[in-house]
Scaffold this motif. Structure first.
Motif, PDB file in Angstrom:
ATOM      1  N   VAL A  28       0.848  -1.213   0.000  1.00  0.00           N
ATOM      2  CA  VAL A  28       0.000   0.000   0.000  1.00  0.00           C
ATOM      3  C   VAL A  28       0.877   1.256   0.000  1.00  0.00           C
ATOM      4  N   ALA A  29       1.917   1.214   0.847  1.00  0.00           N
ATOM      5  CA  ALA A  29       2.825   2.371   0.946  1.00  0.00           C
ATOM      6  C   ALA A  29       3.492   2.634  -0.397  1.00  0.00           C
ATOM      7  N   MET A  30       3.890   1.575  -1.068  1.00  0.00           N
ATOM      8  CA  MET A  30       4.537   1.732  -2.373  1.00  0.00           C
ATOM      9  C   MET A  30       3.589   2.443  -3.341  1.00  0.00           C
ATOM     10  N   GLY A  31       2.351   2.002  -3.342  1.00  0.00           N
ATOM     11  CA  GLY A  31       1.380   2.598  -4.264  1.00  0.00           C
ATOM     12  C   GLY A  31       1.109   4.061  -3.945  1.00  0.00           C
ATOM     13  N   VAL A  32       0.881   4.325  -2.672  1.00  0.00           N
ATOM     14  CA  VAL A  32       0.491   5.687  -2.275  1.00  0.00           C
ATOM     15  C   VAL A  32       1.656   6.668  -2.439  1.00  0.00           C
ATOM     16  N   PHE A  33       2.824   6.261  -1.918  1.00  0.00           N
ATOM     17  CA  PHE A  33       3.955   7.200  -1.957  1.00  0.00           C
ATOM     18  C   PHE A  33       4.472   7.416  -3.369  1.00  0.00           C
ATOM     19  N   THR A  34       4.341   6.414  -4.218  1.00  0.00           N
ATOM     20  CA  THR A  34       4.799   6.595  -5.604  1.00  0.00           C
ATOM     21  C   THR A  34       3.957   7.665  -6.289  1.00  0.00           C
ATOM     22  N   ARG A  35       2.665   7.620  -6.055  1.00  0.00           N
ATOM     23  CA  ARG A  35       1.795   8.657  -6.635  1.00  0.00           C
ATOM     24  C   ARG A  35       2.231  10.038  -6.160  1.00  0.00           C
ATOM     25  N   HIS A  36       2.557  10.081  -4.886  1.00  0.00           N
ATOM     26  CA  HIS A  36       2.979  11.356  -4.313  1.00  0.00           C
ATOM     27  C   HIS A  36       4.300  11.814  -4.912  1.00  0.00           C
ATOM     28  N   ASP A  37       5.213  10.865  -5.083  1.00  0.00           N
ATOM     29  CA  ASP A  37       6.532  11.208  -5.636  1.00  0.00           C
ATOM     30  C   ASP A  37       6.415  11.736  -7.055  1.00  0.00           C
ATOM     31  N   VAL A  38       5.473  11.192  -7.809  1.00  0.00           N
ATOM     32  CA  VAL A  38       5.340  11.607  -9.215  1.00  0.00           C
ATOM     33  C   VAL A  38       5.017  13.096  -9.299  1.00  0.00           C
ATOM     34  N   THR A  39       4.203  13.572  -8.371  1.00  0.00           N
ATOM     35  CA  THR A  39       3.826  15.001  -8.430  1.00  0.00           C
ATOM     36  C   THR A  39       5.034  15.899  -8.190  1.00  0.00           C
ATOM     37  N   ASN A  40       6.074  15.367  -7.526  1.00  0.00           N
ATOM     38  CA  ASN A  40       7.255  16.190  -7.240  1.00  0.00           C
ATOM     39  C   ASN A  40       8.333  16.079  -8.304  1.00  0.00           C
ATOM     40  N   LEU A  41       8.155  15.163  -9.233  1.00  0.00           N
ATOM     41  CA  LEU A  41       9.227  14.938 -10.209  1.00  0.00           C
ATOM     42  C   LEU A  41       9.121  15.896 -11.387  1.00  0.00           C
ATOM     43  N   LYS A  42      10.286  16.392 -11.773  1.00  0.00           N
ATOM     44  CA  LYS A  42      10.338  17.218 -12.995  1.00  0.00           C
ATOM     45  C   LYS A  42      11.323  16.524 -13.931  1.00  0.00           C
ATOM     46  N   ILE A  43      10.835  16.202 -15.097  1.00  0.00           N
ATOM     47  CA  ILE A  43      11.676  15.471 -16.045  1.00  0.00           C
ATOM     48  C   ILE A  43      11.893  16.342 -17.272  1.00  0.00           C
ATOM     49  N   SER A  44      13.147  16.524 -17.632  1.00  0.00           N
ATOM     50  CA  SER A  44      13.434  17.328 -18.818  1.00  0.00           C
ATOM     51  C   SER A  44      14.508  16.612 -19.629  1.00  0.00           C
ATOM     52  N   ALA A  45      14.519  16.929 -20.896  1.00  0.00           N
ATOM     53  CA  ALA A  45      15.502  16.294 -21.780  1.00  0.00           C
ATOM     54  C   ALA A  45      16.124  17.349 -22.675  1.00  0.00           C
ATOM     55  N   SER A  46      17.349  17.093 -23.074  1.00  0.00           N
ATOM     56  CA  SER A  46      18.006  18.023 -23.991  1.00  0.00           C
ATOM     57  C   SER A  46      18.974  17.244 -24.864  1.00  0.00           C
ATOM     58  N   ALA A  47      19.257  17.827 -25.991  1.00  0.00           N
ATOM     59  CA  ALA A  47      20.202  17.184 -26.902  1.00  0.00           C
ATOM     60  C   ALA A  47      21.085  18.261 -27.510  1.00  0.00           C
ATOM     61  N   PRO A  48      22.324  17.925 -27.871  1.00  0.00           N
ATOM     62  CA  PRO A  48      23.170  18.933 -28.530  1.00  0.00           C
ATOM     63  C   PRO A  48      22.541  19.300 -29.868  1.00  0.00           C
ATOM     64  N   SER A  49      22.854  20.492 -30.301  1.00  0.00           N
ATOM     65  CA  SER A  49      22.215  20.953 -31.544  1.00  0.00           C
ATOM     66  C   SER A  49      22.678  20.131 -32.745  1.00  0.00           C
ATOM     67  N   GLY A  50      23.890  19.635 -32.664  1.00  0.00           N
ATOM     68  CA  GLY A  50      24.341  18.837 -33.804  1.00  0.00           C
ATOM     69  C   GLY A  50      25.460  17.895 -33.414  1.00  0.00           C
ATOM     70  N   ALA A  51      25.618  16.900 -34.197  1.00  0.00           N
ATOM     71  CA  ALA A  51      26.710  15.946 -33.988  1.00  0.00           C
ATOM     72  C   ALA A  51      27.087  15.387 -35.337  1.00  0.00           C
ATOM     73  N   GLN A  52      28.220  14.715 -35.350  1.00  0.00           N
ATOM     74  CA  GLN A  52      28.649  14.192 -36.641  1.00  0.00           C
ATOM     75  C   GLN A  52      28.317  12.711 -36.755  1.00  0.00           C
ATOM     76  N   GLU A  53      28.012  12.359 -37.959  1.00  0.00           N
ATOM     77  CA  GLU A  53      27.665  10.965 -38.238  1.00  0.00           C
ATOM     78  C   GLU A  53      28.838  10.064 -37.890  1.00  0.00           C
ATOM     79  N   GLY A  54      28.550   8.922 -37.317  1.00  0.00           N
ATOM     80  CA  GLY A  54      29.582   7.951 -36.993  1.00  0.00           C
ATOM     81  C   GLY A  54      30.234   8.193 -35.656  1.00  0.00           C
TER      82      GLY A  54
END
Lengths: 390, 774
Positions: A39-65
């Motif tokens: 029960v704790a796993m279920g409840v606290f995970t829901r709570h943790d999700v509200t606090n998570l901020k997920i972001s992603a980034s990539a370099p503007s360019g790269a070379q093939e290979g």
């Protein structure tokens, strides 16, 4: 995840059976602990999700290979209680080749700040668009998963590898003379036309100051004069998706793009402005390239354009729009089998067909009737320098 | 051109920190240590006093782990390095020899079964093994080696299911062998949690560690402070479940089963319990419950432990000697050469309302001629199958005289034939068992019984008859018979209260007192409950089966007659002959009249089951039909109830799922919401049997939707597609009214039209389960 759930339920059931058989109070305690833990796993995970901020980034360019990564950052505003893993489904699309593939990433959360480097496939050049399809947050025991907010789309460009080329410009012209050709005032058709106005910056020529406008404003306004450029050469990538059905075709087209980019590089190094005819939905888009900066920009644009449906379409458009009247030299970049009738352009424009082929073992050049065909092997040897005359 | 991967493998990505191998190895080693600790502890405890040194067992387990590590390291270089894992096994097997290993294993199993017997009053004997110290050591070391290798494989692979199986097995061994130790179990559970919360080749996170430490502390605190023993509510639940299953299998109990506190219920019921058809007109005591141990006012059956230990295998040995305690009386008659020996009697039974747990057979049974019955030790027969049978047929051999007049023939003390010798040999062994187990009176009552019955008793010409007569006389003087005795005051013993307090009792109290008195006098006796079939009842029934109701329930004593077997004796007034009548019987031959059923050629065993049609069979058919209807209705009722419960559950879950789905939908915004809406629309259209893809055959799909649903008009789907494409392809956000159009369309899709069949309606109703995972 179903294995974890099944295992947990089986263990719970086994403890329950042993409790019923033996009646040991300790086993009852274990049962209660297991239940409360789930029960704790279920409840606290829901709570943790509200606090998570997920972001992603990539370099503007790269070379093939070369190795390339995009990064995912996971930040938790409060202490993570039970969230243990992130299951992220990411869709990668190569805009140029139209290839899409999905990836599932299982990221382990180690604390409040997590930084992940995920390798990107750089086998083919082109613009890579990464779209997050779904993010699930799982608890430590992998019993529950809760959906989290997606991060935005990220893009990166995989530039083609460098090819050792030596480009020689022929003095002979066919069709329009050298002094002719496409005259393009990049900043308008009229030579005297002011293209742009901007604020005066110390160092600018005071003769360019637009006094009339400056008197009306509190700042000094500069007028930028037109900048006529002279374009004789046009590079036309003319390979199509129909070729991509064959084996090894992607590598061939990849090599063609690399050759095209390198030719552009060499032309700019020789201070030869040229145009690139990019296939688009509405026909050909003529892009002028005068300097390195513009080459980079147009290259990025080219890599973001999907390959045309059929090879030869580019040439047809070129002929339909009668673009040969503006240029003296046409460089056609092809891949695989190229059976186009170039007789229509004979005597009107010099044609060089750069044919990238998997079958070719070495560079082969043929010429005749003002048309030159240079066959370059797809397996480009970086030790060799290819000589191209156009 | 697009290419989609069919299988999408999951790529594990670790956080951008340098992998610290020593930390990972440390964590794995910690888990292995805890598992090893728990496992070695279980192994040592299972051996009890015979356990070899803990250092040897633990050491061998560690060797197992080291061998696995070495084997893994070697396998990277050499293909045949897998042999390294098997080497210790080979060495141990060669040193110990397979035969020794087998003996040691048998000894371990015996130890486990003995402990189980002690804990649960069982009598299971798996093997009768006696292993030497070396054999025990070999098996211990092999088990420890296996444990070490298993621990290595588990911690290396972090296989969750295998870990759960391993830990559950060890805890189950503890429970089964009655060596349950909460601390050992705590170790195993913590190790299991540790393996579940971490992955193979990775370090455990701080969050995991916190949880493991917290739960570990909780478990250890529980192990230390929770008292041992049994949870009363669990025990009660177990009993109630057993009772419920018992009632399903055998029906409700119709006898008090030796509980003197329920003595008043002996003759409570008036329903027909049994139908008995006998070929001879004579009285029979139809044995049901047999009580051997009297404790706290309740008779209990002989415990299984009485048949274990020294007596393990006794019943099997007796069978080999063609001696069966249950048919001993019939065998006695068979082996004797008395011309006046009673004839065989065929008796048919049909159980009506009586409990089918018991098979109500007389002590004089010879064989079961029809019916799926099996013997339960030396006490009684039981029915085979999960649901006990209702009819059976037997042959029995007994006279019409009371048992107290029985005297063993001369051949018992001086057997002549081989069969008689074999019988006597076996009987002597069984007799010893009987005297060991059926002559112990209850200690608390011994003084009272002795005071009441044996203080002034003259032992001259002592025998079963004289002892029994004496008991009857005393009881006649001291107490009175009543069908419903008064309730026993709390804390008081029923027999004590019967003799000193109320001075009133029914057959149960009479029989109990008689058994205790006979035992105290050194005569083996046991308490029996069942039904009494009198000769008059049989005679009155003529060719019809005799009906025995609850009023015919009775309790009596069974006495072991040396050389003959268990025979019923009665001390309840109205159920025994007076001394004068008995003496008259001694002089006259034993005549048994036959019933009309013998001459009735149409008499068939299946008449009882009502297969042939006669006047009495019509009633039988009607009864059968009524019972069948009741059963069918019961099944239908249970089925309906289940349906209602399932439906209620499904509705509850549906409401919850719909709420969750709406919440998820509202939580999203912009393009994501539109994409979600597109998936939902596609899903619902799929339930309607319409394949839809955005931007493909829109007109055709629109037409199909209008046709199938009936609630949506032509053009609505096209409009919705425009909106979807506007956002998905055009990347433009929808206006509020456009969003409302989408939502309205989705809502209309969920409404089943008139043309809908039941399947589509159900699918639409419970569609939210499908969409919840999106």
């Amino acid at each position: 995840m179903w294995k974890n759930r099944l295992g947990y339920i089986l263990f719970f059931a086994a403890v329950m059976i042993m409790l019923v058989i033996s009646g040991k109070p300790y086993l009852l305690g274990v049962l209660i602990v297991l239940f409360l833990l789930a029960v704790a796993m279920g409840v606290f995970t829901r709570h943790d999700v509200t606090n998570l901020k997920i972001s992603a980034s990539a370099p503007s360019g790269a070379q093939e290979g070369k190795e390339n990564f995009f990064t995912i950052d996971v930040f938790a505003a409060k202490k993570i209680r039970t969230a243990g893993y992130l299951m992220i489904t990411v869709c990668e699309k190569n805009e140029m080749f139209g290839r899409t593939w999905e990836r599932k990433l299982l990221l382990r959360l180690k604390g409040e700040k997590n930084h992940y480097k995920i390798p990107l496939a750089c086998r083919l050049c082109g613009e890579i668009r990464l779209t997050c399809k779904e993010i699930w947050v799982r608890d430590l025991l992998k019993l529950f998963q809760v959906r989290a907010n997606l991060f935005g789309e990220i893009r990166t460009v995989i530039y083609p590898r460098k090819v050792n080329l030596q480009v020689e410009l022929s003095q002979a012209t066919i069709g329009a003379p050298k002094s002719e050709g496409m005259m393009q005032n990049r900043k308008g058709n009229d030579l005297s036309e002011i293209y742009d106005i901007r604020e005066y910056v110390p160092g600018d020529d005071i003769r360019s100051i637009h006094w009339k406008l400056s008197s009306k404003t509190e700042n000094l306004i500069l007028r930028e004069a037109s900048d006529p450029s002279h374009y004789n050469v046009v590079l036309l990538p003319d390979f199509g998706q129909d070729f991509m059905k064959e084996e090894q075709s992607e590598n061939v087209i990849n090599a063609a793009v690399a050759v095209g980019a390198s030719i552009g590089q060499r032309l700019i190094e020789k201070r030869v402005a040229f145009c690139m005819a990019l296939p688009s939905v509405s026909g050909l888009q003529i892009c002028e390239i005068k300097d390195r900066r513009e080459l980079q920009r147009i290259l990025a644009l080219w890599l973001a354009c999907p390959v045309a449906p059929k090879s030869g379409d580019g040439l047809q458009c070129f002929m339909m729009e009668r673009l040969e009247q503006y240029f003296t030299r046409l460089l056609i970049l092809t891949a695989g089998e190229y059976q186009q009738n170039l007789s229509g352009l004979n005597e009107r424009i010099g044609i060089t067909v750069l044919h990238i082929s998997a079958a070719a073992g070495y560079v082969n050049a043929e010429s005749g009737n003002g048309c030159e065909i240079i066959e370059i092997p797809a397996g480009i040897d970086n030790q060799e320098t290819y000589r191209i005359r156009c | 051109m697009k290419e989609k991967m069919k299988e999408i493998p999951v790529q594990r990505v670790e956080s951008d920190e340098g992998k610290t191998l020593y930390k990972i190895a440390g964590w794995t080693a910690f888990l292995a240590c805890i598992l090893l600790l728990g496992g070695v502890s279980v192994l040592q405890k299972s051996w009890g006093d015979l356990a070899p040194s803990v250092w040897m067992t633990g050491g061998m387990a560690v060797v197992g782990i080291l061998i696995c590590i070495l084997g893994k390291w070697l396998q990277r270089r050499y293909a045949f390095a897998w042999i390294a894992d098997q080497l210790p096994w080979l060495i141990l097997l060669i040193w110990g020899t397979p035969v020794r290993c087998l003996n040691g294993a048998k000894e371990w199993l015996d130890l486990m079964s003995t402990r189980w017997n002690f804990a649960h009053n069982g009598g299971t004997a798996v093997f009768v093994a006696s292993a030497t110290k070396k054999e025990i050591l070999v098996v211990s070391l092999l088990a420890a080696l296996l444990l070490g290798q298993a621990v290595f494989k588990l911690t290396e692979s972090h296989s969750h299911l295998a870990g759960i199986f391993f830990c559950t097995l060890l805890i189950a061994v503890e429970v089964a062998g009655d060596t349950f130790d909460p601390i050992t179990s705590s170790f195993l559970i913590i190790a299991l949690l540790g393996m579940n919360m971490s992955d193979a080749g990775t370090m455990v996170t701080r969050t995991c560690l916190r949880w493991i430490i917290g739960i570990g502390a909780l478990l250890f605190a529980g192990a230390v402070f929770i008292p041992n023993g049994e949870v009363e509510s669990i025990r009660q639940l177990r009993e109630n479940t057993k009772q419920a299953v018992h009632e399903i299998r055998y029906g409700k109990d119709s006898l008090p089963k030796g509980d003197l506190g329920k003595a008043a219920k002996l003759k409570e019921s008036e329903a027909v319990m049994l139908e008995v058809q006998s070929e001879q007109e004579k009285s029979m005591y139809l044995r049901g419950f047999v009580g051997s141990v009297y404790e706290g006012g309740v008779w209990k059956e002989t415990e299984d432990s009485a048949y274990g230990g020294e007596n393990a295998g006794m019943l099997r040995w007796l069978k080999q000697k063609h001696f069966d305690p249950q048919t001993q009386v019939a065998t006695y008659y068979e082996l004797g050469e008395d011309e006046n020996a009673p004839e065989s009697n065929r008796v048919r039974y049909k159980i009506e309302d009586a409990s089918r747990y018991y098979v109500y057979l007389p002590s004089s049974i010879k064989e079961v001629t029809d019916g799926r019955l099996k013997e339960k030790k030396d006490i009684r027969y039981v029915s085979r199958g999960f649901i006990a049978g209702k009819g059976y047929e037997i042959e029995e051999v007994s006279g019409s005289r009371p048992s107290e007049l029985m005297v063993a023939d001369g051949w018992v003390s001086d057997p002549q034939t081989d069969a008689q010798k074999e019988y006597c040999e076996a009987e002597s062994v069984y007799r010893q068992f009987v005297y060991d187990n059926y002559t112990k009176a209850e200690a608390d009552l011994a003084d009272l019984i002795d005071e009441v019955f044996w203080k002034d008793y003259e032992t001259e010409n002592d025998g079963i008859y004289s002892a029994l007569s004496h008991i009857r006389e005393i009881l006649k003087e001291k107490v009175q018979y009543t069908d419903a005795p008064a309730a026993v005051p709390e804390g008081a013993d029923p027999v004590r209260y019967f003799l000193n307090g109320s001075h009133q009792g029914n057959a149960m109290l009479y029989a109990t007192t008689a058994v205790e008195a006979l035992r105290l006098h050194g005569i083996p006796a046991r308490y029996v409950e069942g039904y009494y079939l009198s000769g008059n009842t049989v005679a009155d029934s003529q060719d019809a089966p005799a009906l025995l109701s609850g009023k015919d329930a009775h309790a009596w004593a069974e006495v072991y007659f040396d050389g003959i077997g268990w025979l019923p004796v009665d001390v309840t007034p109205g159920y025994y002959y007076e001394a004068v009548a008995l003496q008259q019987m001694v002089g006259t031959p034993d005549m048994v009249r036959k019933t009309a059923s013998v001459n009735n050629n149409s008499f068939e065993a299946n008449q009882l089951t009502g297969e042939n049609g006669t006047a009495s069979e019509k009633q039988e058919n009607f009864r059968v039909a009524k019972k069948t209807m009741r059963i069918l209705l019961g099944i239908v009722a249970v089925f309906l109830m289940l349906l209602v419960i399932i439906f209620a559950l499904a509705e509850a879950v549906r409401v919850l799922a719909a709420w969750l789905m709406k919440k998820e939908y509202d939580r999203t915004a912009g393009e994501e919401q539109v994409r979600r809406a597109e998936l939902i629309i596609r899903g619902y259209l799929g339930l309607w049997g319409i394949e839809a893809h955005l931007g493909w055959n829109t007109e055709e799909t629109d037409r199909k939707i209008a046709e199938k649903t009936g609630t949506l008009r032509r053009g609505e789907y096209c409009r919705v597609c425009e909106l979807l494409e506007k956002t998905i392809y055009g990347e433009e956000e929808l206006e509020e009214y456009e969003k409302r159009t989408l939502n309205r369309f989705i809502k209309k899709l969920t409404v089943p039209g008139e043309k809908c069949n039941l399947k589509t309606r159900m699918n639409l109703r419970y569609a939210c389960f499908k969409f919840l995972g999106m």
